[in-house]
Design a protein around this motif. Structure first.
Motif, mmCIF file in Angstrom:
data_model
loop_
_atom_site.group_PDB
_atom_site.id
_atom_site.type_symbol
_atom_site.label_atom_id
_atom_site.label_comp_id
_atom_site.label_asym_id
_atom_site.label_seq_id
_atom_site.Cartn_x
_atom_site.Cartn_y
_atom_site.Cartn_z
ATOM 1 N N ARG A 7 -6.775 -14.401 -0.901
ATOM 2 C CA ARG A 7 -7.559 -13.200 -0.210
ATOM 3 C C ARG A 7 -6.610 -11.950 -0.357
ATOM 4 O O ARG A 7 -7.008 -10.814 -0.519
ATOM 5 N N GLU A 8 -5.387 -11.952 0.006
ATOM 6 C CA GLU A 8 -4.643 -10.860 0.098
ATOM 7 C C GLU A 8 -4.651 -10.063 -1.220
ATOM 8 O O GLU A 8 -4.535 -9.145 -1.242
ATOM 9 N N SER A 11 -7.744 -8.521 -2.221
ATOM 10 C CA SER A 11 -7.935 -7.324 -1.680
ATOM 11 C C SER A 11 -7.289 -6.067 -2.130
ATOM 12 O O SER A 11 -7.727 -5.152 -2.484
ATOM 13 N N HIS A 12 -5.913 -6.380 -2.739
ATOM 14 C CA HIS A 12 -5.214 -5.429 -3.435
ATOM 15 C C HIS A 12 -5.843 -4.958 -4.799
ATOM 16 O O HIS A 12 -5.983 -3.697 -4.926
ATOM 17 N N GLN A 14 -9.226 -4.899 -5.419
ATOM 18 C CA GLN A 14 -10.215 -4.179 -5.216
ATOM 19 C C GLN A 14 -9.939 -2.871 -4.697
ATOM 20 O O GLN A 14 -10.585 -1.862 -5.205
ATOM 21 N N HIS A 15 -8.941 -2.590 -4.186
ATOM 22 C CA HIS A 15 -8.289 -1.375 -3.647
ATOM 23 C C HIS A 15 -8.027 -0.404 -4.980
ATOM 24 O O HIS A 15 -8.406 0.678 -4.987
ATOM 25 N N GLN A 16 -7.593 -1.073 -5.836
ATOM 26 C CA GLN A 16 -6.927 -0.569 -7.013
ATOM 27 C C GLN A 16 -8.287 -0.125 -7.827
ATOM 28 O O GLN A 16 -8.224 1.106 -8.167
ATOM 29 N N PHE A 38 -1.889 -5.405 -12.454
ATOM 30 C CA PHE A 38 -1.144 -6.458 -11.664
ATOM 31 C C PHE A 38 -0.314 -7.303 -12.335
ATOM 32 O O PHE A 38 0.714 -7.721 -11.703
ATOM 33 N N TYR B 29 -1.470 -2.685 -0.664
ATOM 34 C CA TYR B 29 -1.797 -1.657 -1.481
ATOM 35 C C TYR B 29 -1.432 -0.429 -1.124
ATOM 36 O O TYR B 29 -0.882 0.424 -1.950
ATOM 37 N N GLN B 47 3.509 -5.142 -8.153
ATOM 38 C CA GLN B 47 2.729 -6.019 -7.154
ATOM 39 C C GLN B 47 3.614 -7.309 -7.203
ATOM 40 O O GLN B 47 3.924 -7.936 -6.242
ATOM 41 N N TYR B 51 4.615 -8.275 -3.292
ATOM 42 C CA TYR B 51 4.196 -9.376 -2.482
ATOM 43 C C TYR B 51 5.144 -10.331 -2.004
ATOM 44 O O TYR B 51 5.647 -10.839 -0.738
ATOM 45 N N TRP B 67 -4.521 -9.844 10.009
ATOM 46 C CA TRP B 67 -5.694 -9.370 8.947
ATOM 47 C C TRP B 67 -6.604 -8.351 9.789
ATOM 48 O O TRP B 67 -6.606 -8.576 11.018
ATOM 49 N N ARG B 74 -13.209 -2.907 4.149
ATOM 50 C CA ARG B 74 -12.540 -4.053 3.183
ATOM 51 C C ARG B 74 -11.626 -4.904 4.247
ATOM 52 O O ARG B 74 -10.846 -4.360 4.889
ATOM 53 N N GLU B 75 -11.477 -6.282 3.958
ATOM 54 C CA GLU B 75 -10.590 -6.955 4.798
ATOM 55 C C GLU B 75 -9.122 -7.009 3.911
ATOM 56 O O GLU B 75 -9.180 -6.946 2.799
#
Lengths: 889, 111
Positions: A7-8, A11-12, A14-16, A38, B29, B47, B51, B67, B74-75
């Motif tokens: 999920r993390e 999410s990254h 999608q931001h990009q 990525f 991000y 990335q 991470y 979270w 967005r989550e």
């Protein structure tokens, strides 16, 4: 965890993507670019996991290293703690090893979980079969054939008949071996490998086939010296010559743990090898009213036990002829077929040992609890010493969780060291245990090598003990008021810890009192059994047996042989007299027969069977049994004389109440017997049960029903010293006759009391172990109390207290702790006795489970131990120099 | 400890992350964005390095994470500096400062 990572990272991405879209790219293009930017997502995830893992290990490693350093710094503490745990865990692992070998382990065959054992639920069936518990395991042979051929639920069905004592000869050396009759498909159906030679073929198990035998790996090593060319060598079993055709894989021991099968031979050699199994009746292979063989099957896949049961029962019932059904006129109903799991082999030994083993497991569990309490106490004491260290670390910013983890890891290290020591103790201990269970006749063999189950058990024990003894002290130790801890000395604190420690000691005392009480019960049971009046003189009596039928003796020669052996034995130097009997008294064997008494009308369904002992001449005088009325049996009561009998008091009272039984007649089988004497009651086969009605009659008058004979030799001195002479004597009469059951009557009784003795020894040993641990615990806490109160004691002495007063003061405190423990322990012991009544009472003899003397003795022992453990610290307290003490901190 | 890949000096990425989140909770991000913006596009954090570093710092107790949702709804997983992390940041900053001065001093010496 993985899901969150995903999920993390998503999410990254999608931001990009959004950023690129905002910059004017199309969505597809943006997604493509973002993914490209990525790089490898999976690789990144792996790196993340790696980063986390690595960190955990580095921290763990640091804690372990630190823990080991702390343990090394306190060798005395470490040694006592590890030893306590090793003894506790070792005792548990040892008993568990036995439980595993006897009760839990699967048979070493192919897919054991498919195996089922067939039984008959038969409280009602009477017949020529033996029973074990409430269901019998025996079936008629024709039923086996029909069930094997006509069932739809089993992929195979095997039959076997275990044979206790076979007279074997290899290269002219005679020995007794354990064997079985087996069907030709026995090994192939079980999936047991034949490592040398070949398996049985169908033609081997036919009437008139060449006799062949398959031997066990152990027998092959023992008797054939691991000869690689053993196939084809000959082997004599009960005077029949067999050809060895194969050797089984080493792990296969038979179908019953503890009972090693040496030899397997096909069923159809029974008429030559064991003619008397048929008892002069029709062939056992066609008689469907003779229950004598045991069955085990392998379920087809997908078939349940119940389906197999229903299927087999129909065939079984059809296989019994109408004649059989009529014979059992008292019950028209046939006992239902039972199908039970055979994965762990046959039930018999498991039934006999399961209860004692679980009781022992409970006992060692309590020992481990006491050991845990000891280690917890040691840790508490050390926590007080480490108060400053812990306070400093907290002040430096270490979290409490971090410190607790550190302390628990230290505890775990102790437990692992203790567990390793425990495994060594256990391996040694379980072998000693099995050696103690083994007798000349019953050579129990178990596979006791630690396997994964046992290692797993030990690991679990380590973790549980860690939680038990380590967690509470760790929480207690880290609950520190920073400022006070940094300022004050360690001795000024710890009032709470004293209360906790004392509670632990009181618990230990109570627990070990329960163990002492239990040990007392079993020791008294043993003493009661050993010292009771058995009705004959047991000292200076040498026993032995011979089995001449297998050497080809007919009735007349058998009788003559018995007379000769008895006569020549009685004339050996050092011998007072000698006699003979079919069974030995108190050997566990007995003969029972139904009688008819003229003038006595039995109640409906009354059991008219009595115990019978065919004997030689001079039986009463040699055994030292009292003749109350009439005469002893003489050499004139021979084959041609009228048949006569001696009966015991119980029998006289039951069938001829208020009458003179002498001269009366009764019938037993085809014989009509005249009573010529009445004998005082004595024990027959069991030390626990009374014999009931017993008939003694001349063995020569019924010799056809006997195939072995025992002899009793009354000696002037040590009976065991005569064993060589007796062996020589029998060898000089016939060298082909192996002697068995050679022992003294006292040894024989000891053997009968094997389980009782084992129990008394083990429970005493474990209670002693518990006491030792309590001693250490009590000594520790009293020493600590004394050192804490040094200045107080100094003041008292300075004010004029006598040494005796101080001594008394400290001893009183120890006694107080123990008294509380004893009171709780007595209550606990009675509670445990009530709870365990059903399980334990059957094992006791001559006393109730709530025996008062056992509890009094246990309490006294406990108090004596308290005085012993409290005395040294008390004396140290009484020798305190007031001047030194006042300056002490 | 695995070194951050890329052009950054060993251990520097950790310091940059700690500094970036010192102002307030940020998700991965944004942390990368912020580092790039503040360094005027000089420092690009990949990335693949970011991470693992974030998780390592979290595991060591230097970052706390929870979270939440971003302003765009967005989550995302937000990281912020823990008490322990702040102490670490101060120490590392001091060390870095000292180191930078020393290196600069050497570079400034006349040839």
């Amino acid at each position: 965890m993985d899901d969150k990572l995903d999920r993390e990272l998503r999410s990254h991405l999608q931001h990009q993507v959004e950023a690129y879209v905002a910059a004017g790219m199309s969505r597809e293009e943006a997604e493509r670019r973002a993914r490209l930017d990525f790089g490898g997502i999976e690789q990144t995830k792996e790196d993340i996991r790696e980063a986390r893992r690595w960190h955990v290990f580095s921290v763990l490693g640091r804690d372990v290293r630190y823990g080991l350093r702390m343990l090394r710094k306190n060798p005395a503490f470490t040694a006592v703690a590890v030893l306590s745990l090793a003894l506790g865990i070792g005792a548990n692992t040892a008993i568990f090893t036995l439980i595993d070998a006897v009760l839990l382990r699967m048979l070493p065959v192919k897919d054991p979980q498919q195996l089922v054992s067939l039984r008959l639920d038969d409280s009602k069936v009477h017949g020529n079969h033996w029973t074990d518990g409430d269901s019998s395991t025996a079936y008629p042979y024709p039923s086996y054939e029909q069930m094997r051929d006509r069932n739809q639920t089993l992929s195979s069905l095997i039959a076997f008949k275990t044979l206790g004592r076979l007279n074997t000869q290899v290269n002219g050396v005679a020995e007794l071996a354990r064997g079985q009759l087996a069907t030709a498909n026995y090994f192939s159906a079980l999936g047991v490998q034949i490592i040398l030679g070949r398996d049985f073929s169908d033609t081997d198990d036919r009437s008139g086939a060449e006799p062949v035998a398959i031997i066990s790996h152990g027998y092959w090593q023992r008797r054939f010296g691991s000869d690689p060319a053993v196939a084809g060598r000959s082997l004599v079993i009960n005077n029949v010559s067999f050809t060895v055709i194969g050797v089984t894989a080493p792990e296969f021991f038979g179908l019953q743990a503890g009972n090693q099968i040496d030899l397997s031979v096909p069923f159809h050699v029974q008429p030559q090898m064991l003619p008397d199994l048929a008892n002069n009746g029709p062939s056992l292979f066609t008689a469907n009213n003779r229950w004598w063989i045991e069955l085990m099957g392998r379920l087809k896949s997908g078939v349940t036990e119940e389906q197999a049961r229903a299927n087999l029962e129909v065939i079984y019932l059809q296989s019994l002829s109408d004649a059989t059904a009529k014979e059992k006129d008292d019950t028209k109903q046939e006992p239902p077929v039972q199908v039970v799991s055979g994965a762990r082999g046959l039930m018999n030994l498991r039934n006999a040992y399961s209860q004692p083993l679980w009781i022992l497991m409970t006992v060692v569990g309590v020992v481990l609890l006491i050991a845990c309490a000891n280690v917890a106490n040691l840790l508490l004491a050390r926590a007080t010493e480490r108060r400053k260290e812990i306070a400093v670390r907290l002040a430096m910013g270490a979290t409490r969780a971090r410190l607790i983890r550190q302390l628990v890891i230290e505890s775990l290290l102790l437990a692992v060291l203790g567990g390793a020591g425990g495994l060594i103790f256990a391996y040694w201990g379980s072998n000693v245990l099995v050696a103690m269970m083994r007798t000349d006749y019953n050579r129990m063999t178990f596979d006791l090598h630690p396997d994964f189950t046992i290692l797993g058990f030990t690991a679990l024990a380590c973790i549980l003990t860690t939680l038990l003894f380590g967690l509470m002290p760790a929480f207690r130790a880290t609950r520190v008021e920073l400022t006070s801890a940094l300022k004050l000395s360690s001795l000024a604190l710890g009032g709470q810890r004293m209360r906790l420690s004392k509670t632990l000691v009181v618990t230990q005392v109570a627990l070990s009192l329960v163990l002492l009480f239990g040990a007392g019960l079993f020791v008294r049971t043993l003493v009661n059994l050993q010292t009771q009046n058995v009705g004959f003189v047991r000292d200076n009596l040498l026993l032995f047996g011979i089995a001449p039928r297998e050497a080809g003796y007919n009735d007349a020669r058998f009788a003559a042989l018995c007379r000769e052996v008895q006569d020549r034995a009685s004339r050996l130097p050092g011998v007072k007299s000698a006699t003979s009997s079919l069974h030995l008294l108190l050997s566990g064997s007995q003969r029972g027969q139904s009688i008819k008494v003229p003038g006595y009308s039995p109640a409906p369904k009354e059991n008219m069977s009595v115990r019978v002992l065919p004997v030689g001449t001079s039986f009463l005088s040699t055994m030292g049994m009292a003749l109350l009325q009439g005469r002893d049996l003489t050499e004139h009561d021979d084959e041609n004389a009228p048949k006569v009998a001696l009966i015991n008091q119980t029998m006289a009272k039951k069938y001829w109440p208020n009458q003179d039984p002498l001269g009366r007649h009764f019938s037993m089988g085809k014989m009509d017997l005249e009573i010529v004497g009445v004998v005082q009651d004595s024990k027959y086969s069991s030390l626990r049960r009374d014999a009931g009605a017993v008939v003694y009659h001349p063995m020569v008058q019924d010799i056809a029903t006997m195939h072995s004979m025992h002899f009793e030799v009354r000696t002037a001195g040590d009976a065991a010293a005569l064993i060589p002479q007796v062996r020589d004597l029998v060898r000089s009469i016939d060298s082909r006759l192996p002697l068995f059951d050679v022992r003294t009557q006292t040894q024989q009784i000891d053997e009968l009391l094997l389980q009782e003795r084992l129990f008394a020894k083990l429970t005493t040993f474990f209670a002693a172990l518990a006491l030792l641990l309590v001693c250490v615990g009590l000594y520790g806490i009293m020493s600590y109390t004394v050192s804490r109160r040094t200045s107080e004691i100094g003041i008292r002495m300075a004010l004029g207290a006598q040494r005796e007063t101080i001594l008394g003061m400290v001893l009183r405190e120890a006694l107080l702790l123990v008294s509380i423990g004893v009171v709780l322990g007595v209550a606990g012991a009675y509670g445990a006795a009530k709870a365990a009544d059903a399980v334990v009472s059957g094992l006791l003899f001559g006393l109730k489970i709530t025996d008062a003397s056992a509890i009094v003795v246990a309490s006294l022992v406990m108090v004596a131990v308290a005085i012993f453990a409290g005395f040294l610290p008390a004396r140290r307290a009484s020798r305190v120099d007031p001047m030194v003490a006042l300056r002490y901190e | 400890m695995p070194t951050p890949k890329g052009d950054l000096l060993q251990g520097t990425l950790d310091l940059l992350i700690l500094k970036t989140v010192a102002l307030g909770p940020l998700h991965g991000y944004l942390i990368a964005q912020r580092i790039r913006q503040i360094s005027k596009e000089v420092l690009q954090v990949r990335q693949g390095s970011l991470y693992p570093a974030l998780h390592r710092l979290e595991e060591r107790g230097l970052l706390d994470a929870e979270w939440g949702t971003t302003e765009t709804g967005r989550e995302a997983k937000f990281y912020k500096l823990s008490r322990k992390g702040r102490a670490q940041l101060d120490r590392e900053t001091a060390t870095w400062d000292q180191m930078a001065r020393a290196i600069y001093a050497i570079l400034q010496t006349a040839e």
